[in-house]
Scaffold this active site. Sequence first.
Site, PDB file in Angstrom:
ATOM      1  N   HIS A  94       0.813  -1.214   0.000  1.00 30.16           N
ATOM      2  CA  HIS A  94       0.000   0.000   0.000  1.00 30.16           C
ATOM      3  C   HIS A  94       0.846   1.264   0.000  1.00 30.16           C
ATOM      4  O   HIS A  94       0.538   2.243  -0.670  1.00 30.16           O
ATOM      5  CB  HIS A  94      -0.886   0.031   1.261  1.00 30.16           C
ATOM      6  CG  HIS A  94      -2.305  -0.265   0.969  1.00 30.16           C
ATOM      7  ND1 HIS A  94      -2.810  -1.538   1.023  1.00 30.16           N
ATOM      8  CD2 HIS A  94      -3.323   0.542   0.615  1.00 30.16           C
ATOM      9  CE1 HIS A  94      -4.077  -1.505   0.707  1.00 30.16           C
ATOM     10  NE2 HIS A  94      -4.418  -0.259   0.457  1.00 30.16           N
ATOM     11  N   PHE A 119       4.602  19.670  -1.742  1.00 29.73           N
ATOM     12  CA  PHE A 119       4.473  18.257  -1.373  1.00 29.73           C
ATOM     13  C   PHE A 119       5.087  18.090   0.022  1.00 29.73           C
ATOM     14  O   PHE A 119       6.273  17.812   0.157  1.00 29.73           O
ATOM     15  CB  PHE A 119       5.214  17.412  -2.422  1.00 29.73           C
ATOM     16  CG  PHE A 119       5.198  15.928  -2.165  1.00 29.73           C
ATOM     17  CD1 PHE A 119       4.040  15.189  -2.301  1.00 29.73           C
ATOM     18  CD2 PHE A 119       6.359  15.255  -1.805  1.00 29.73           C
ATOM     19  CE1 PHE A 119       4.030  13.809  -2.085  1.00 29.73           C
ATOM     20  CE2 PHE A 119       6.367  13.879  -1.582  1.00 29.73           C
ATOM     21  CZ  PHE A 119       5.200  13.164  -1.717  1.00 29.73           C
TER      22      PHE A 119
END
Length: 155
Positions: A94, A119
């Site tokens: 994941h 970010f």
Amino acid sequence: MAGTLKSVLGKSKINLSKKKFAIVVAEWNEEITESLFLGAYDALISLGAKKSNIIRKNVPGSFELPLASLWMAEKKEVDAVIALGCVIQGDTPHFDYICQAVALGIMEINLSTRKPVAFGVLTTLDKKQALARAGGKLGNKGEEAAITVVKMLEI
Ligand code: RBF
């Protein structure tokens, strides 16, 4: 590196009191993302932004950061967006999917809206590494994300 707050303080070429910022915060690993938020918020204030010009939006997890950041960047009055999250590696792949999707998603918003979208997402192997980068011995990446958008607005 974005530089430390001290190194950019007083050097800003633009009047930040007129700029509007959106900070989007993922709720996963909340202890970490709250520290990132405080780092980003305090940095914007120190650099001259007005409290009333900083909007905060929460999203459930980092995967939701690109869409909410896009909604914010599309607002005419918003000048820059700071996306904050913390993805910690688990036992399944994941981690890789989320990190890559978020990084690409945020980059796309920078280019499609032509506004700076930072970010500010930690991608770490464990919580210790995340804490070190969220106000610990390696600084605060939320603060660095705020410095980054300010530098981009100056260009
Ligand atoms: N979101 C994070 O911001 N950080 C994480 O470390 C994180 N780990 C996740 C691990 C798994 C197995 C799943 C299913 C989700 C995780 N999420 C994490 C949530 C993700 O960003 C998103 O909110 C959900 O997948 C719903 O779209």
